[in-house]
Motif scaffolding. Sequence first.
Motif, PDB file in Angstrom:
ATOM      1  N   ARG A  66     -22.558  -2.504  32.554  1.00  0.00           N
ATOM      2  CA  ARG A  66     -23.475  -1.672  31.761  1.00  0.00           C
ATOM      3  C   ARG A  66     -23.017  -1.643  30.302  1.00  0.00           C
ATOM      4  N   TYR A  67     -23.995  -1.465  29.404  1.00  0.00           N
ATOM      5  CA  TYR A  67     -23.645  -1.309  27.997  1.00  0.00           C
ATOM      6  C   TYR A  67     -22.878  -0.005  27.768  1.00  0.00           C
ATOM      7  N   PRO A  68     -21.984   0.002  26.783  1.00  0.00           N
ATOM      8  CA  PRO A  68     -21.313   1.263  26.439  1.00  0.00           C
ATOM      9  C   PRO A  68     -22.275   2.224  25.759  1.00  0.00           C
ATOM     10  N   ASP A  69     -21.868   3.473  25.685  1.00  0.00           N
ATOM     11  CA  ASP A  69     -22.636   4.479  24.944  1.00  0.00           C
ATOM     12  C   ASP A  69     -22.618   4.105  23.470  1.00  0.00           C
ATOM     13  N   MET A  70     -23.764   3.706  22.938  1.00  0.00           N
ATOM     14  CA  MET A  70     -23.807   3.235  21.546  1.00  0.00           C
ATOM     15  C   MET A  70     -23.444   4.344  20.568  1.00  0.00           C
ATOM     16  N   ALA A  71     -23.730   5.591  20.917  1.00  0.00           N
ATOM     17  CA  ALA A  71     -23.418   6.718  20.036  1.00  0.00           C
ATOM     18  C   ALA A  71     -21.967   7.172  20.158  1.00  0.00           C
ATOM     19  N   VAL A  72     -21.220   6.614  21.101  1.00  0.00           N
ATOM     20  CA  VAL A  72     -19.811   6.959  21.318  1.00  0.00           C
ATOM     21  C   VAL A  72     -19.669   8.483  21.408  1.00  0.00           C
ATOM     22  N   THR A  73     -20.520   9.093  22.211  1.00  0.00           N
ATOM     23  CA  THR A  73     -20.672  10.549  22.207  1.00  0.00           C
ATOM     24  C   THR A  73     -19.405  11.283  22.610  1.00  0.00           C
ATOM     25  N   ASP A  74     -18.818  10.912  23.761  1.00  0.00           N
ATOM     26  CA  ASP A  74     -17.659  11.660  24.256  1.00  0.00           C
ATOM     27  C   ASP A  74     -16.488  11.577  23.281  1.00  0.00           C
ATOM     28  N   LEU A  75     -16.227  10.392  22.767  1.00  0.00           N
ATOM     29  CA  LEU A  75     -15.107  10.243  21.832  1.00  0.00           C
ATOM     30  C   LEU A  75     -15.387  10.976  20.529  1.00  0.00           C
ATOM     31  N   THR A  76     -16.605  10.882  20.033  1.00  0.00           N
ATOM     32  CA  THR A  76     -16.944  11.579  18.788  1.00  0.00           C
ATOM     33  C   THR A  76     -16.757  13.083  18.941  1.00  0.00           C
ATOM     34  N   ASP A  77     -17.226  13.633  20.052  1.00  0.00           N
ATOM     35  CA  ASP A  77     -17.070  15.075  20.290  1.00  0.00           C
ATOM     36  C   ASP A  77     -15.600  15.460  20.426  1.00  0.00           C
ATOM     37  N   ARG A  78     -14.827  14.602  21.107  1.00  0.00           N
ATOM     38  CA  ARG A  78     -13.406  14.905  21.305  1.00  0.00           C
ATOM     39  C   ARG A  78     -12.652  14.804  19.976  1.00  0.00           C
ATOM     40  N   LEU A  79     -13.001  13.828  19.146  1.00  0.00           N
ATOM     41  CA  LEU A  79     -12.381  13.717  17.832  1.00  0.00           C
ATOM     42  C   LEU A  79     -12.735  14.909  16.943  1.00  0.00           C
ATOM     43  N   ALA A  80     -13.988  15.330  17.008  1.00  0.00           N
ATOM     44  CA  ALA A  80     -14.412  16.481  16.206  1.00  0.00           C
ATOM     45  C   ALA A  80     -13.584  17.707  16.556  1.00  0.00           C
ATOM     46  N   GLU A  81     -13.338  17.885  17.853  1.00  0.00           N
ATOM     47  CA  GLU A  81     -12.506  19.012  18.302  1.00  0.00           C
ATOM     48  C   GLU A  81     -11.065  18.830  17.850  1.00  0.00           C
ATOM     49  N   HIS A  82     -10.536  17.626  17.994  1.00  0.00           N
ATOM     50  CA  HIS A  82      -9.141  17.337  17.665  1.00  0.00           C
ATOM     51  C   HIS A  82      -8.862  17.510  16.173  1.00  0.00           C
ATOM     52  N   ALA A 133     -24.593   6.580   7.006  1.00  0.00           N
ATOM     53  CA  ALA A 133     -24.709   5.201   6.521  1.00  0.00           C
ATOM     54  C   ALA A 133     -23.756   4.284   7.273  1.00  0.00           C
ATOM     55  N   LEU A 134     -22.552   4.784   7.586  1.00  0.00           N
ATOM     56  CA  LEU A 134     -21.586   3.973   8.331  1.00  0.00           C
ATOM     57  C   LEU A 134     -22.089   3.701   9.744  1.00  0.00           C
ATOM     58  N   ARG A 135     -22.715   4.687  10.351  1.00  0.00           N
ATOM     59  CA  ARG A 135     -23.284   4.451  11.682  1.00  0.00           C
ATOM     60  C   ARG A 135     -24.446   3.457  11.610  1.00  0.00           C
ATOM     61  N   LYS A 136     -25.184   3.467  10.509  1.00  0.00           N
ATOM     62  CA  LYS A 136     -26.316   2.548  10.347  1.00  0.00           C
ATOM     63  C   LYS A 136     -25.834   1.109  10.169  1.00  0.00           C
ATOM     64  N   THR A 137     -24.699   0.918   9.509  1.00  0.00           N
ATOM     65  CA  THR A 137     -24.202  -0.436   9.268  1.00  0.00           C
ATOM     66  C   THR A 137     -23.307  -0.950  10.392  1.00  0.00           C
ATOM     67  N   ALA A 138     -23.105  -0.157  11.428  1.00  0.00           N
ATOM     68  CA  ALA A 138     -22.250  -0.563  12.545  1.00  0.00           C
ATOM     69  C   ALA A 138     -22.942  -1.614  13.412  1.00  0.00           C
ATOM     70  N   ILE A 139     -22.149  -2.493  14.000  1.00  0.00           N
ATOM     71  CA  ILE A 139     -22.669  -3.420  14.998  1.00  0.00           C
ATOM     72  C   ILE A 139     -23.057  -2.619  16.235  1.00  0.00           C
ATOM     73  N   PRO A 140     -24.264  -2.806  16.778  1.00  0.00           N
ATOM     74  CA  PRO A 140     -24.653  -2.059  17.982  1.00  0.00           C
ATOM     75  C   PRO A 140     -23.653  -2.295  19.121  1.00  0.00           C
ATOM     76  N   PHE A 141     -23.273  -1.218  19.783  1.00  0.00           N
ATOM     77  CA  PHE A 141     -22.352  -1.248  20.921  1.00  0.00           C
ATOM     78  C   PHE A 141     -20.988  -1.829  20.530  1.00  0.00           C
ATOM     79  N   GLY A 142     -20.568  -1.605  19.282  1.00  0.00           N
ATOM     80  CA  GLY A 142     -19.334  -2.205  18.788  1.00  0.00           C
ATOM     81  C   GLY A 142     -18.069  -1.645  19.402  1.00  0.00           C
TER      82      GLY A 142
END
Length: 374
Positions: free
Chosen positions: A64-80, A248-257
């Motif tokens: 399966r493709y990864p979560d393109m929004a990297v949701t869990d890691l983004t939320d965990r980093l925001a908390e950290h 803008a950085l999310r817009k220039t990212a390679i999808p599913f990078g």
Amino acid sequence: MDHAASPGPVLRSALDAVPAYTPGKPASAPEGVTAYKVSSNENPYPPLPSVLAVVREAAGTINRYPDMAVTDLTDRLAEHLGVPAACLATGPGSVGVLGQVVAATCEAGDEVVFAWRSFEAYPILVQLSGASAVPVPLTPEGRHDLDAMAAAVTDRTRLVLVCTPNNPTGPTVGAQELADFLDRVPSSVTVVLDEAYLEFVMADDAPDCLALWRDRPNVVVLRTFSKAFGLAGLRVGYAVAHPTLAAALRKTAIPFGVNSLAQVAAVASLDAIDELDIRVTELVAERERVVGALREQGWDLPDTQANFVWFPMGDRTPEFAAACQEAGLTVRPYGVDGARATIAEPEANDRLLEVCRLWLDSCGSGSSSGGLNK
């Protein structure tokens, strides 16, 4: 049509000036000698068991493709980090995220200012964008010359890169000098504070880059899971930026990078931060042991705050790298500027100390020896 006579595809002229990235060579040694690779600043420790466990479990879903929004890691980093999730952007290593920064800010005719020598990918990413690289020489101590960098900023400058600690020389920039420098850079110019080696920094005057980011909308903080966290093979890094630039950085990212294994491994690493801190403490202790022993031998070295040591060998760099290779140590030479060696397992570090002692014995104390205290 005679395809054999065709000149082939037309390539971008910008590629003519782009230097090739030179990776650290694999470990090799003479027969009967243990080989150690100390050329890539890798963490010598294997992954934590808890991190390996989640990677093994996640491997069952790689169809399966990864979560393109990297949701869990983004939320965990925001908390950290204590920052809003909207201020985060992820990518395949900090160098991947830096590529997103360059793509979001630079185009043909623009300029990018950075210290040199610094991270080898800087001029590559800049020139691929069509922008012009403006390298500013380091001080003789291997430090950023922030006054000269500020003077190099023009109305064509769109991006400034500050690597702290600097790769490959090791020193950090000072907190006050960095704040003063940022005050001199126009707010329209994006400034990236590249902290790939942040976790190894123990200097009292090291900057708090997140605090600088909070006060300045043009500042971006760049970090990675490759070094202290030991996830170099999975490729995951991130930027902390203000919401407009982060978008803008999310817009220039390679999808599913950021692949699915990297995402779960990074989250698990943040959950095991106490264990990782112990490893970092041990690596820093090894760094201090190695640097102290080298200085006792007579080496004149920059004040490294990273997980490597820089030997300012000049013209004798290739000879020094060859001597290390003969002893089973693969270091990273940089032309005729110097060589970098990673702080690795104690056995590798002991080998490095022995090679360096023998090198100085063979050179004597003359000025041609390179890297010596005079």
